[in-house]
Design a protein around this motif. Structure first.
Motif, PDB file in Angstrom:
ATOM      1  N   ARG A 199      49.216  40.306  36.568  1.00 22.06           N
ATOM      2  CA  ARG A 199      49.529  40.684  35.184  1.00 22.06           C
ATOM      3  C   ARG A 199      49.512  42.187  34.956  1.00 22.06           C
ATOM      4  NH1 ARG A 199      47.419  35.711  33.081  1.00 22.06           N
ATOM      5  NH2 ARG A 199      48.991  34.863  31.688  1.00 22.06           N
ATOM      6  N   GLN A 200      48.543  42.873  35.599  1.00 22.16           N
ATOM      7  CA  GLN A 200      48.434  44.307  35.352  1.00 22.16           C
ATOM      8  C   GLN A 200      49.264  45.079  36.376  1.00 22.16           C
ATOM      9  OE1 GLN A 200      44.599  46.481  36.102  1.00 22.16           O
ATOM     10  NE2 GLN A 200      44.498  46.177  33.896  1.00 22.16           N
ATOM     11  N   THR A 201      49.113  44.728  37.639  1.00 24.45           N
ATOM     12  CA  THR A 201      49.855  45.407  38.701  1.00 24.45           C
ATOM     13  C   THR A 201      49.942  44.498  39.918  1.00 24.45           C
ATOM     14  OG1 THR A 201      49.654  47.124  40.408  1.00 24.45           O
ATOM     15  CG2 THR A 201      47.669  46.634  39.195  1.00 24.45           C
TER      16      THR A 201
ATOM     17  N   LEU B 193      49.761  45.451  42.806  1.00 23.18           N
ATOM     18  CA  LEU B 193      48.803  45.964  43.784  1.00 23.18           C
ATOM     19  C   LEU B 193      47.468  45.227  43.678  1.00 23.18           C
ATOM     20  CD1 LEU B 193      48.986  48.263  45.875  1.00 23.18           C
ATOM     21  CD2 LEU B 193      47.743  49.673  44.273  1.00 23.18           C
ATOM     22  N   GLY B 194      47.121  44.797  42.475  1.00 24.40           N
ATOM     23  CA  GLY B 194      45.877  44.063  42.270  1.00 24.40           C
ATOM     24  C   GLY B 194      45.854  42.768  43.063  1.00 24.40           C
ATOM     25  N   ILE B 195      46.896  41.986  42.908  1.00 19.89           N
ATOM     26  CA  ILE B 195      46.924  40.698  43.619  1.00 19.89           C
ATOM     27  C   ILE B 195      47.038  40.928  45.132  1.00 19.89           C
ATOM     28  CG2 ILE B 195      49.425  40.293  43.357  1.00 19.89           C
ATOM     29  CD1 ILE B 195      47.069  37.483  42.799  1.00 19.89           C
ATOM     30  N   TRP B 196      47.672  41.999  45.534  1.00 18.42           N
ATOM     31  CA  TRP B 196      47.735  42.323  46.976  1.00 18.42           C
ATOM     32  C   TRP B 196      46.319  42.567  47.529  1.00 18.42           C
ATOM     33  CZ3 TRP B 196      52.274  46.083  48.569  1.00 18.42           C
ATOM     34  CH2 TRP B 196      53.503  45.454  48.303  1.00 18.42           C
ATOM     35  N   VAL B 197      45.518  43.298  46.785  1.00 22.04           N
ATOM     36  CA  VAL B 197      44.143  43.570  47.226  1.00 22.04           C
ATOM     37  C   VAL B 197      43.398  42.252  47.400  1.00 22.04           C
ATOM     38  CG1 VAL B 197      41.919  44.479  46.420  1.00 22.04           C
ATOM     39  CG2 VAL B 197      43.979  45.900  46.266  1.00 22.04           C
ATOM     40  N   LYS B 198      43.543  41.369  46.424  1.00 22.66           N
ATOM     41  CA  LYS B 198      42.857  40.073  46.504  1.00 22.66           C
ATOM     42  C   LYS B 198      43.378  39.263  47.704  1.00 22.66           C
ATOM     43  CE  LYS B 198      42.345  35.809  43.924  1.00 22.66           C
ATOM     44  NZ  LYS B 198      42.741  35.065  42.744  1.00 22.66           N
ATOM     45  N   GLN B 199      44.699  39.237  47.882  1.00 18.89           N
ATOM     46  CA  GLN B 199      45.269  38.475  48.999  1.00 18.89           C
ATOM     47  C   GLN B 199      44.754  39.014  50.338  1.00 18.89           C
ATOM     48  OE1 GLN B 199      49.450  38.990  47.960  1.00 18.89           O
ATOM     49  NE2 GLN B 199      49.545  37.032  46.898  1.00 18.89           N
TER      50      GLN B 199
ATOM     51  N   TYR C 286      46.059  52.679  40.171  1.00 16.67           N
ATOM     52  CA  TYR C 286      45.294  51.666  40.914  1.00 16.67           C
ATOM     53  C   TYR C 286      43.899  52.195  41.176  1.00 16.67           C
ATOM     54  CZ  TYR C 286      45.532  54.583  45.005  1.00 16.67           C
ATOM     55  OH  TYR C 286      45.348  55.642  45.861  1.00 16.67           O
ATOM     56  N   GLY C 287      43.009  51.272  41.538  1.00 11.35           N
ATOM     57  CA  GLY C 287      41.663  51.691  41.911  1.00 11.35           C
ATOM     58  C   GLY C 287      40.634  50.691  41.430  1.00 11.35           C
ATOM     59  N   PRO C 288      39.358  51.005  41.623  1.00 12.58           N
ATOM     60  CA  PRO C 288      38.297  50.116  41.171  1.00 12.58           C
ATOM     61  C   PRO C 288      38.421  49.777  39.692  1.00 12.58           C
ATOM     62  CG  PRO C 288      37.394  51.844  42.558  1.00 12.58           C
ATOM     63  CD  PRO C 288      38.842  52.182  42.329  1.00 12.58           C
ATOM     64  N   ARG C 289      38.146  48.519  39.348  1.00 17.75           N
ATOM     65  CA  ARG C 289      38.133  47.984  37.982  1.00 17.75           C
ATOM     66  C   ARG C 289      39.499  47.511  37.491  1.00 17.75           C
ATOM     67  NH1 ARG C 289      34.446  51.975  38.381  1.00 17.75           N
ATOM     68  NH2 ARG C 289      32.320  51.389  37.840  1.00 17.75           N
ATOM     69  N   MET C 290      40.528  47.611  38.340  1.00 15.35           N
ATOM     70  CA  MET C 290      41.817  47.031  37.900  1.00 15.35           C
ATOM     71  C   MET C 290      41.723  45.504  37.983  1.00 15.35           C
ATOM     72  SD  MET C 290      44.342  47.909  41.081  1.00 15.35           S
ATOM     73  CE  MET C 290      43.869  47.527  42.769  1.00 15.35           C
ATOM     74  N   ARG C 291      42.614  44.838  37.266  1.00 16.78           N
ATOM     75  CA  ARG C 291      42.662  43.378  37.303  1.00 16.78           C
ATOM     76  C   ARG C 291      43.330  42.952  38.609  1.00 16.78           C
ATOM     77  NH1 ARG C 291      42.914  39.258  33.073  1.00 16.78           N
ATOM     78  NH2 ARG C 291      44.095  37.483  33.825  1.00 16.78           N
ATOM     79  N   VAL C 292      42.632  42.109  39.381  1.00 13.59           N
ATOM     80  CA  VAL C 292      43.204  41.683  40.666  1.00 13.59           C
ATOM     81  C   VAL C 292      43.380  40.164  40.744  1.00 13.59           C
ATOM     82  CG1 VAL C 292      42.295  43.679  41.928  1.00 13.59           C
ATOM     83  CG2 VAL C 292      40.957  41.573  41.859  1.00 13.59           C
TER      84      VAL C 292
END
Ligand SMILES: NC(=O)c1ccc[n+]([C@@H]2O[C@H](COP(=O)([O-])OP(=O)(O)OC[C@H]3O[C@@H](n4cnc5c(N)ncnc54)[C@H](O)[C@@H]3O)[C@@H](O)[C@H]2O)c1
Length: 328
Positions: free
Chosen positions: A193-195, A197-203, A183-189
């Motif tokens: 689809r990717q992780t 954790l990405g959608i959690w960050v956005k939520q 995880y970290g900067p530049r992941m798909r959020v």
């Protein structure tokens, strides 16, 4: 790292999450970096990922399934970081043939391109802990049986073993890293689809309750992307790693509910809620997982440097600032 100064480096999947973080580091080290990426919208490639150093890399929009392009692109390369992949487990079940073509067949053609055009390069392949499937024991070491639970896991397993085969049979130096959740900067959020954790960050940033599937007690380990990049760079310059497969991992093991609570604590606001596991995801869930990464630690001294709290804090700062480029 001195060895990269002036080196010719090719990164497949270089516009994606891990590839772009790796590219940024290689540029700092003075390498001549070429990124090859098909830039398919549902995958992790994003122009913003390379915006800060766009004028210091070569970008080649090409598909690793295209043998002609790959035959050309591997020529003169010293290090090939092979990161291009279809990464969604669910998509691999819905569209198994695309996953097969990219994660399995194309891997063989990349290796054939190397065999025919540049057998002296060093290759590093981004494999995944997904190939272990549902663990028989924890922590999972490299001797654990491989019994993947989805099409993606099967194809990544084959992709990994093609690399080791070409190392053993043709002497094309190759190392595979079985990455854990990175995880970290530049992941798909924008989606999961990717992780997840990405959608959690956005939520969290959008003020939507974080949705945790099931009881939230599933255990995981996580690597901050800078630590995964360190591992990729370190194995590429170590002859000892030729023909070897290593787990990455972390000693900070956490269940998903506690992870959501940690993110809320770091962010200073937010909520989370348990929701029923969607049946299509439950069918390919691996339950608890965390790695034994002593093999790579003992071989080359790699271990994670960034704590989960620190890595999540940096990630949240990045996406608050960059939301316009990643949320839609
Ligand atoms: N992020 C993780 O947690 C994780 C965990 C285990 C393994 N991995 C592996 O690491 C690698 C990089 O993953 P990531 O998280 O950076 O994902 P990502 O989706 O951000 O990066 C993959 C890149 O590959 C590109 N790509 C896909 N198919 C391609 C094709 N046919 N030709 C050229 N480019 C293509 C995509 O456009 C994308 O930019 C993948 O191989 C993945 O399986 C990642």
């Amino acid at each position: 790292m001195q060895q990269y100064h002036g080196a010719q480096v090719l990164i497949t999947g270089g516009m994606g999450f891990i590839g772009s973080n790796l590219a940024m580091r290689l540029v700092e080290y003075g390498a001549n970096v070429t990124l090859v990426d098909s830039f398919i919208p549902s995958y992790g490639g994003n122009n913003r990922n390379i915006a800060a150093f766009r004028d210091r890399v070569h970008v080649n929009i090409a598909d690793v399934r295209d043998e002609y392009s790959m035959n050309h692109l591997v020529q003169g390369v010293d290090f090939l970081f092979n990161l291009a992949g279809q990464t969604s487990h669910l998509d691999s079940m819905l569209d198994p043939y695309s996953d097969l073509d990219i994660n399995c067949r194309a891997q063989l053609s990349i290796l054939e391109a190397c065999r025919k055009n540049n057998p002296h390069l060093k290759l590093v392949y981004a494999s995944t802990r997904q190939i272990y499937g549902k663990p028989d024991y924890l922590p999972v070491d490299e001797r654990h049986k491989l019994h993947p639970v989805d099409v993606n896991g099967i194809n990544k397993m084959a992709g990994e073993w093609y690399h080791i085969l070409y190392n053993n049979v043709y002497g094309i130096r190759a190392t595979a890293l079985r990455l854990t959740n990175t995880y970290g900067p530049r992941m798909r959020v924008k989606d999961a689809r990717q992780t997840f954790l990405g959608i959690w960050v956005k939520q969290l940033i959008q003020g939507i309750p974080i949705q945790i599937y099931g009881d939230g007690l599933q255990l995981r380990d996580f690597n901050y992307v800078a630590d995964a990049v360190d591992a990729l760079l370190m194995v590429a310059v170590s002859a000892e790693t030729d023909g070897k497969v290593y787990n990455l991992g972390s000693s900070e093991i956490i269940n998903l509910h506690d992870l959501a609570k940690l993110m809320i604590d770091i962010y200073g606001r937010g909520e989370c809620q348990l929701v029923p596991f969607p049946p299509d995801r439950k069918a390919i869930d691996i339950g608890d997982y965390y790695s034994d990464f002593r093999f790579i630690r003992d071989a080359i001294g790699w271990e994670p440097q960034v704590s989960l709290r620190q890595g999540l804090a940096e990630t949240l700062v990045y996406y608050e600032r960059e939301s316009a480029f990643y949320f839609e």
